[in-house]
Scaffold this motif. Structure first.
Motif, mmCIF file in Angstrom:
data_model
loop_
_atom_site.group_PDB
_atom_site.id
_atom_site.type_symbol
_atom_site.label_atom_id
_atom_site.label_comp_id
_atom_site.label_asym_id
_atom_site.label_seq_id
_atom_site.Cartn_x
_atom_site.Cartn_y
_atom_site.Cartn_z
ATOM 1 N N GLU A 29 -2.928 -1.812 -5.113
ATOM 2 C CA GLU A 29 -1.858 -0.908 -5.539
ATOM 3 C C GLU A 29 -1.716 0.255 -4.571
ATOM 4 O OE1 GLU A 29 -0.442 1.457 -9.589
ATOM 5 O OE2 GLU A 29 -2.487 0.698 -9.411
ATOM 6 N N SER A 30 -2.836 0.830 -4.154
ATOM 7 C CA SER A 30 -2.812 1.954 -3.225
ATOM 8 C C SER A 30 -2.259 1.525 -1.865
ATOM 9 C CB SER A 30 -4.229 2.507 -3.064
ATOM 10 O OG SER A 30 -4.257 3.554 -2.114
ATOM 11 N N ARG A 31 -2.643 0.348 -1.395
ATOM 12 C CA ARG A 31 -2.160 -0.138 -0.108
ATOM 13 C C ARG A 31 -0.657 -0.403 -0.152
ATOM 14 N NH1 ARG A 31 -3.667 -2.091 4.687
ATOM 15 N NH2 ARG A 31 -2.538 -3.875 5.568
ATOM 16 N N SER A 32 -0.195 -0.960 -1.258
ATOM 17 C CA SER A 32 1.237 -1.222 -1.389
ATOM 18 C C SER A 32 2.029 0.079 -1.310
ATOM 19 C CB SER A 32 1.516 -1.932 -2.717
ATOM 20 O OG SER A 32 2.899 -2.107 -2.916
ATOM 21 N N ARG A 33 1.575 1.112 -1.995
ATOM 22 C CA ARG A 33 2.273 2.403 -1.952
ATOM 23 C C ARG A 33 2.256 2.975 -0.540
ATOM 24 N NH1 ARG A 33 -0.631 3.667 -6.749
ATOM 25 N NH2 ARG A 33 -1.978 5.011 -5.474
ATOM 26 N N ALA A 34 1.099 2.873 0.132
ATOM 27 C CA ALA A 34 0.974 3.431 1.481
ATOM 28 C C ALA A 34 1.909 2.714 2.455
ATOM 29 C CB ALA A 34 -0.470 3.331 1.952
ATOM 30 N N LEU A 35 1.996 1.384 2.354
ATOM 31 C CA LEU A 35 2.863 0.630 3.255
ATOM 32 C C LEU A 35 4.328 0.970 3.029
ATOM 33 C CD1 LEU A 35 1.141 -2.880 3.162
ATOM 34 C CD2 LEU A 35 1.219 -1.283 5.091
ATOM 35 N N ARG A 36 4.698 1.240 1.797
ATOM 36 C CA ARG A 36 6.096 1.570 1.508
ATOM 37 C C ARG A 36 6.460 2.945 2.027
ATOM 38 N NH1 ARG A 36 4.771 -0.614 -3.570
ATOM 39 N NH2 ARG A 36 4.991 1.417 -4.604
ATOM 40 N N ARG A 37 5.454 3.808 2.165
ATOM 41 C CA ARG A 37 5.722 5.148 2.698
ATOM 42 C C ARG A 37 5.875 5.143 4.208
ATOM 43 N NH1 ARG A 37 1.687 6.918 -1.111
ATOM 44 N NH2 ARG A 37 0.159 6.935 0.577
ATOM 45 N N MET A 38 5.381 4.112 4.850
ATOM 46 C CA MET A 38 5.436 4.051 6.306
ATOM 47 C C MET A 38 6.858 3.764 6.787
ATOM 48 S SD MET A 38 1.976 1.816 6.966
ATOM 49 C CE MET A 38 2.283 1.654 8.716
ATOM 50 N N ARG B 205 4.994 0.962 11.378
ATOM 51 C CA ARG B 205 4.412 -0.342 11.126
ATOM 52 C C ARG B 205 4.138 -1.088 12.414
ATOM 53 N NH1 ARG B 205 7.712 -2.910 5.977
ATOM 54 N NH2 ARG B 205 7.451 -1.150 4.577
#
Length: 256
Positions: free
Chosen positions: A242-251, A256
């Motif tokens: 869940e944390s990784r998904s949020r972080a990737l969406r913020r990038m 990327r």
């Protein structure tokens, strides 16, 4: 003319390369062979499982098994498929974390029912030959709901499969072949000999970690399940995804 006695023709004798037709028992087929393989692996262990013993258990020539299954590796893969059949059935409705967590728990429970298969799931590609498409469909669907896509979906998929297979197979690992009481005694002695002067943090907690943690135990998870650690593992994996998904969406696309 005297009546000619009629003789019944005897059925042709099955050759060693053909499955034996047995009017008094179930016919030899792939499903029966794989279920027998699963039972024999559970009885003898994976390392000691062989086609000759399987043929003897089924009361056939080894060549009759090859008529249905090409080799030992296919037998192991088929046994894994049977053992894990239905893992993806009846998953709870709800968010992706709930569904994925239930899948991880059901996989572990299924493997605990057939612990002798753990080495094949852990260190061989046998499971790849018997992969469960419904199970993997649920994994991908959950990761899509978590908003992973592209390369990030590939990475998240591998995280889930490693989480699913890794803990359960490591938990169910056993003592080396031929190990006896002296092996357990050596393990105990090595753990108890941890020097708190040289390893102060490890030494401080050695009594708590002793035989309850990976690399510091002598009992298999078959006898001493690591239930609370598994629950912690599932929680960490789901929160991490869940944390990784949020972080990737913020990038940004450039980052990327």
């Amino acid at each position: 003319m005297p009546a000619t006695a009629t003789r019944k023709k005897k059925p042709p004798r099955a050759g060693p390369g053909r499955p034996r037709a047995d009017a008094n028992g179930p016919s030899l087929g792939r499903d029966r062979i794989l279920h027998a393989a699963l039972a024999l692996i559970g009885e003898k262990g994976l390392a000691n499982f062989g086609i000759r013993d399987l043929a003897a258990a089924l009361g056939v020539f080894p060549a009759a098994i090859y008529w249905h299954v090409p080799n030992r590796e296919a037998l192991v893969a088929g046994a894994i498929g049977i053992a894990l059949e239905g893992v993806a059935d009846d998953l709870p409705a709800g968010d992706w974390q709930l569904r994925l967590g239930a899948l991880l728990k059901k996989f572990r429970a299924a493997l605990r029912r057939h612990p002798a298969l753990a080495p094949a799931v852990a260190s061989q590609l046998a499971y790849n030959a018997a992969f469960d498409a419904p199970l993997l469909e649920h994994v991908v669907a959950a990761l899509e709901d978590a908003r992973f896509e592209g390369d990030a979906l590939v990475d998240a998929f591998n995280v889930v499969i490693a989480a699913m297979c890794g803990f359960a197979t490591l938990e169910l690992s056993t003592a080396p072949d031929g190990a006896d009481a002296s092996w357990e005694a050596d393990c105990r002695a090595r753990i108890d000999a941890i020097d708190p002067l040289h390893h102060p943090r490890l030494g401080e907690h050695a009594a708590t970690l002793r035989n309850r943690t990976f690399l510091l135990r002598w009992s298999s998870g078959q006898e001493r399940p690591l239930d609370s650690s598994f629950d912690a593992w599932v929680d960490v994996v789901l929160r991490g995804l869940e944390s990784r998904s949020r972080a990737l969406r913020r990038m940004t696309p450039r980052a990327r």
